[in-house]
Write an enzyme that holds these catalytic residues in place. Sequence first.
Site, short mmCIF file in Angstrom:
data_model
loop_
_atom_site.label_atom_id
_atom_site.label_comp_id
_atom_site.label_asym_id
_atom_site.label_seq_id
_atom_site.Cartn_x
_atom_site.Cartn_y
_atom_site.Cartn_z
N CYS A 168 11.10 10.99 -30.12
CA CYS A 168 10.79 10.06 -31.19
C CYS A 168 11.24 8.66 -30.78
O CYS A 168 12.39 8.46 -30.41
CB CYS A 168 11.52 10.51 -32.46
SG CYS A 168 11.69 9.22 -33.72
N HIS A 181 14.41 7.04 -32.80
CA HIS A 181 15.80 7.47 -32.63
C HIS A 181 16.10 8.00 -31.23
O HIS A 181 17.24 8.31 -30.93
CB HIS A 181 16.16 8.56 -33.65
CG HIS A 181 16.01 8.14 -35.07
ND1 HIS A 181 14.85 8.38 -35.79
CD2 HIS A 181 16.85 7.48 -35.91
CE1 HIS A 181 14.99 7.90 -37.01
NE2 HIS A 181 16.18 7.35 -37.11
N GLN A 186 4.37 11.04 -33.66
CA GLN A 186 3.44 12.16 -33.67
C GLN A 186 2.02 11.69 -33.97
O GLN A 186 1.05 12.23 -33.41
CB GLN A 186 3.89 13.22 -34.69
CG GLN A 186 3.04 14.48 -34.65
CD GLN A 186 3.63 15.60 -35.47
OE1 GLN A 186 4.85 15.69 -35.64
NE2 GLN A 186 2.79 16.48 -36.00
N HIS A 202 10.94 17.70 -35.97
CA HIS A 202 11.60 16.48 -35.51
C HIS A 202 13.10 16.59 -35.72
O HIS A 202 13.56 16.71 -36.86
CB HIS A 202 11.06 15.27 -36.28
CG HIS A 202 9.62 14.97 -36.01
ND1 HIS A 202 9.21 13.79 -35.42
CD2 HIS A 202 8.49 15.68 -36.25
CE1 HIS A 202 7.90 13.79 -35.30
NE2 HIS A 202 7.43 14.92 -35.80
#
Length: 221
Positions: free
Chosen positions: A105, A108, A146, A174
Amino acid sequence: MTHHPILDTTDQPPAADLNGGQRVVDLDAAERPADLHSAERAAAEFLSALGIDLDPEERQATPARMARAYAELFAAQPFQLTTFPNDEDYDELVLARAIPFRTLCEHHMLLFSGVAHVGYLPGERILGLSKLARLVAHFAARPQTQERLTMQVAKCLDANLRPRGVGVVLEAEHTCMTERGIRALGATTVTSALLGTLRTDPRSRAEFFSLARVPSATGPR
């Protein structure tokens, strides 16, 4: 918990040229090579800034391991997206189900992973089946969302294969949502991109979602 938007696109890059009877597209992430030494130093500073003691023997090599691990996650493997003539005039859905993927991601830098279902309705050309999995892995090897990953796979397949329709569904967990913050353990995010006939024809759309084993939406949005 399921999030299931239907994504759309209108910008399509030009189709690839024929080369020796085959349509070949090089997917080579021409990015600068990883600087592992700088990454190791940065990892050591990062961990120290968080109060983690790197003096114990078992942690002394941790910054180097971190640098190598992230470099591996971001190493997109080049390959050729080679297509072949559809000599048999096959006109039914081609679908590769449950292609595993993992990526980071970009918000983060935490892992999210799951499976991709990638399908298309052939036109004049067909694709080697392993290339569907390679296509997913190629675009997953970078910081991602995504939604973007779903669209990149669909748009690349559409542009270089010119099928009658393309469908891509990603189902993922996630860790930035399950292991921190809200800690919504078991939550799954589903995204889909439908192009061409798989978007406009309800029967084709329903068949794709049925074979992918994903609940179908009622119509394009």
